[in-house]
Design a protein around this motif. Structure first.
Motif, PDB file in Angstrom:
ATOM      1  N   UNK A  35      68.258  15.948  76.543  1.00  0.00           N
ATOM      2  CA  UNK A  35      66.993  16.404  75.600  1.00  0.00           C
ATOM      3  C   UNK A  35      66.716  17.817  75.743  1.00  0.00           C
ATOM      4  N   UNK A  36      67.170  18.547  76.269  1.00  0.00           N
ATOM      5  CA  UNK A  36      66.711  20.065  76.456  1.00  0.00           C
ATOM      6  C   UNK A  36      67.155  20.780  75.373  1.00  0.00           C
ATOM      7  N   UNK A  37      68.119  20.007  74.454  1.00  0.00           N
ATOM      8  CA  UNK A  37      68.437  21.015  73.211  1.00  0.00           C
ATOM      9  C   UNK A  37      67.370  20.603  72.151  1.00  0.00           C
ATOM     10  N   UNK A  38      66.577  19.642  72.194  1.00  0.00           N
ATOM     11  CA  UNK A  38      65.641  19.493  71.149  1.00  0.00           C
ATOM     12  C   UNK A  38      64.211  19.871  71.536  1.00  0.00           C
ATOM     13  N   UNK A  39      63.646  20.809  70.889  1.00  0.00           N
ATOM     14  CA  UNK A  39      62.492  21.417  71.198  1.00  0.00           C
ATOM     15  C   UNK A  39      61.214  20.497  70.805  1.00  0.00           C
ATOM     16  N   UNK A  40      61.752  19.190  70.137  1.00  0.00           N
ATOM     17  CA  UNK A  40      60.520  18.492  69.878  1.00  0.00           C
ATOM     18  C   UNK A  40      60.456  17.360  71.191  1.00  0.00           C
ATOM     19  N   UNK A  41      61.084  17.605  72.144  1.00  0.00           N
ATOM     20  CA  UNK A  41      60.927  16.710  73.261  1.00  0.00           C
ATOM     21  C   UNK A  41      59.802  17.259  74.232  1.00  0.00           C
ATOM     22  N   UNK A  42      59.190  16.263  74.743  1.00  0.00           N
ATOM     23  CA  UNK A  42      57.884  16.794  75.733  1.00  0.00           C
ATOM     24  C   UNK A  42      58.659  16.546  77.153  1.00  0.00           C
ATOM     25  N   UNK A  43      58.903  17.727  77.624  1.00  0.00           N
ATOM     26  CA  UNK A  43      59.635  17.422  79.214  1.00  0.00           C
ATOM     27  C   UNK A  43      58.711  17.443  80.372  1.00  0.00           C
ATOM     28  N   UNK A  44      58.891  16.565  81.102  1.00  0.00           N
ATOM     29  CA  UNK A  44      57.955  16.227  82.277  1.00  0.00           C
ATOM     30  C   UNK A  44      58.884  16.047  83.604  1.00  0.00           C
ATOM     31  N   UNK A  45      60.456  16.118  83.405  1.00  0.00           N
ATOM     32  CA  UNK A  45      61.117  15.625  83.906  1.00  0.00           C
ATOM     33  C   UNK A  45      61.558  16.532  85.451  1.00  0.00           C
ATOM     34  N   UNK A  46      61.316  17.594  85.183  1.00  0.00           N
ATOM     35  CA  UNK A  46      61.308  18.830  86.249  1.00  0.00           C
ATOM     36  C   UNK A  46      59.995  19.176  87.049  1.00  0.00           C
ATOM     37  N   UNK A  47      60.075  19.389  88.514  1.00  0.00           N
ATOM     38  CA  UNK A  47      58.937  19.761  89.162  1.00  0.00           C
ATOM     39  C   UNK A  47      58.417  21.228  88.938  1.00  0.00           C
ATOM     40  N   UNK A  48      57.629  21.502  87.834  1.00  0.00           N
ATOM     41  CA  UNK A  48      57.744  22.758  87.690  1.00  0.00           C
ATOM     42  C   UNK A  48      56.288  22.983  86.696  1.00  0.00           C
ATOM     43  N   UNK A  49      55.305  23.797  87.257  1.00  0.00           N
ATOM     44  CA  UNK A  49      54.144  24.044  86.461  1.00  0.00           C
ATOM     45  C   UNK A  49      54.404  24.631  85.096  1.00  0.00           C
TER      46      UNK A  49
END
Length: 402
Positions: A35-49
């Motif tokens: 999903x990283x290629x899609x700017x419309x995806x809301x990413x909560x997969x990584x542990x990163x503020x």
């Protein structure tokens, strides 16, 4: 003449050793790559503020670069940073000498270095799971035998059966690896369990490797940090603590961490630093000095922001049919069960595809995590609310589809 190998022989020489080939690839990364290629995806997969590193920390690095500090530094880190870390650890956990501190090129590197120093092929290593997959796989790189002791999920959230862990720490066990507060569950060890584990390991000569990266992100009380094995152990005991600037100081991309270890172990760690990364960049270390010396307000603000985000997300998740979520005691993740989910990888792939929502599959953290999903809540209220709305819509559509 150079001999020409037939294809099978050539392939055999090109293949990595068995211990490496048997490592599990990151399922978190697999979902993120989808999903990283899609700017419309809301990413909560990584542990990163989702906040940038504070300006005063960034400025310390740019000033270092402006001074031309672009050369190699000492294996163990520049003295100013080692002093600052020793003073910081002393404030939190008792007297700690600079000689027992090593600066590393990330907390991940710190963990790898310690395991390289302590673990031989065939050694028994016990880990408390579910757990960030990197920690489970690191000992396997050294061909160690990894034994998992699972946390239990119930009405009280995630808990440790201390007796079960002690039973697994048999004589001859080389290392027990404990991450508290825990990624992904947020489980945080209590002082009684900590003392029991330390005393048991001391009797049997078992090393304790504590991954303390989330120690400042503890929500149990107003205490400055979570319980640490450094609180109960002398600095010459078989206890090693690894830590990182990434989470509490919002410095994930800087790749800077540290080790606190018994001084007799330090020369061996120094060799391994030399043969792995040699040293950490000076300008990054200058940023670390600024963070650990002047960044206490950043740590406190980060912890309180995450406490509010935890409450906001967990309360909204609990309101959804079929979701069983417990409020974590620490870290930055909600690790919750979804009714009817038996393949969390497929579930998270469908979330990316149909809801444009990026979460981490529970199976990424071991078989104990199957049926669960991890959501990093180190995000703004608006992003969290948008994510919950997408998640709720997806669950409703899934129920209608059945």
């Amino acid at each position: 003449m150079i001999p020409i190998l037939d294809p099978p022989a050539a392939d055999a020489r090109a293949i990595a050793r068995d211990a490496v080939r048997s490592l599990g690839a990151s399922k978190i990364r697999e979902i993120a790559n989808a999903g990283m290629h899609d700017p419309g995806v809301l990413p909560f997969w990584f542990g990163e503020p989702d906040e940038v590193t504070p300006a005063f920390i960034r400025e310390a690095a740019t000033q270092s670069l402006a001074r031309g500090e672009t050369f190699y530094s000492q294996n163990f880190g520049i003295p100013e940073l080692r002093d600052a870390i020793a003073a910081y650890v002393t404030r939190l956990h008792g007297a700690t000498a600079e000689a027992g501190v090593a600066v590393t090129a990330s907390g991940m590197s710190a963990l790898m270095l310690v395991v390289e120093a302590l673990v031989s092929p065939g050694d028994r290593v016990v880990v408390v799971t579910p757990l960030w997959p990197n920690l489970v796989e690191i000992p396997k790189i050294l061909s160690a035998h990894v034994v998992c002791v699972p946390l239990q999920f119930g009405a009280a959230g995630w808990t440790l059966d201390t007796g079960r862990l002690l039973d697994a720490l048999t004589p001859g066990t080389r290392v027990v690896l404990i991450n508290s507060p825990n990624n992904p569950t947020g489980w945080t060890i209590d002082r009684a369990a900590q003392r029991a584990i330390f005393e048991h390991c001391a009797r049997h000569g078992i090393w304790i490797l504590a991954d303390d990266v989330y120690e400042r992100l503890c929500f149990r009380s107003d205490a400055p940090c979570a319980p640490s094995f450094l609180d109960v152990a002398d600095r010459d005991a078989r206890v090693v603590s690894t830590n990182s600037f990434s989470k509490a100081w919002l410095m994930t991309g800087w790749r800077l961490g540290w080790i606190v270890a018994p001084q007799p172990l330090m020369p061996e760690i120094g060799k391994l630093i030399e043969y792995n990364t040699s040293c950490s960049p000076v300008f990054v270390q200058r940023a670390g000095i600024a963070a650990i010396s002047d960044g206490e307000s950043t740590v406190i603000a980060t912890r309180e922001r995450l406490r509010r985000a935890r409450d906001r997300l967990v309360n909204r998740l609990r309101a959804l049919p079929g979701v069983d979520a417990a409020a974590p005691d620490g870290a930055m993740y909600a690790f919750f069960r979804v009714e009817g989910v038996h393949d969390s990888m497929q579930f998270c792939r469908r979330l990316v595809q149909h809801a444009r929502l990026g979460l981490a599959p529970g199976s990424a953290f071991g078989p104990e995590g199957e049926g669960f999903v991890r959501w990093c809540f180190a995000a703004s209220d608006a992003r969290l609310d948008d994510g919950v709305a997408r998640f709720a819509g997806f669950l409703a559509a899934e129920r209608a589809r059945r």
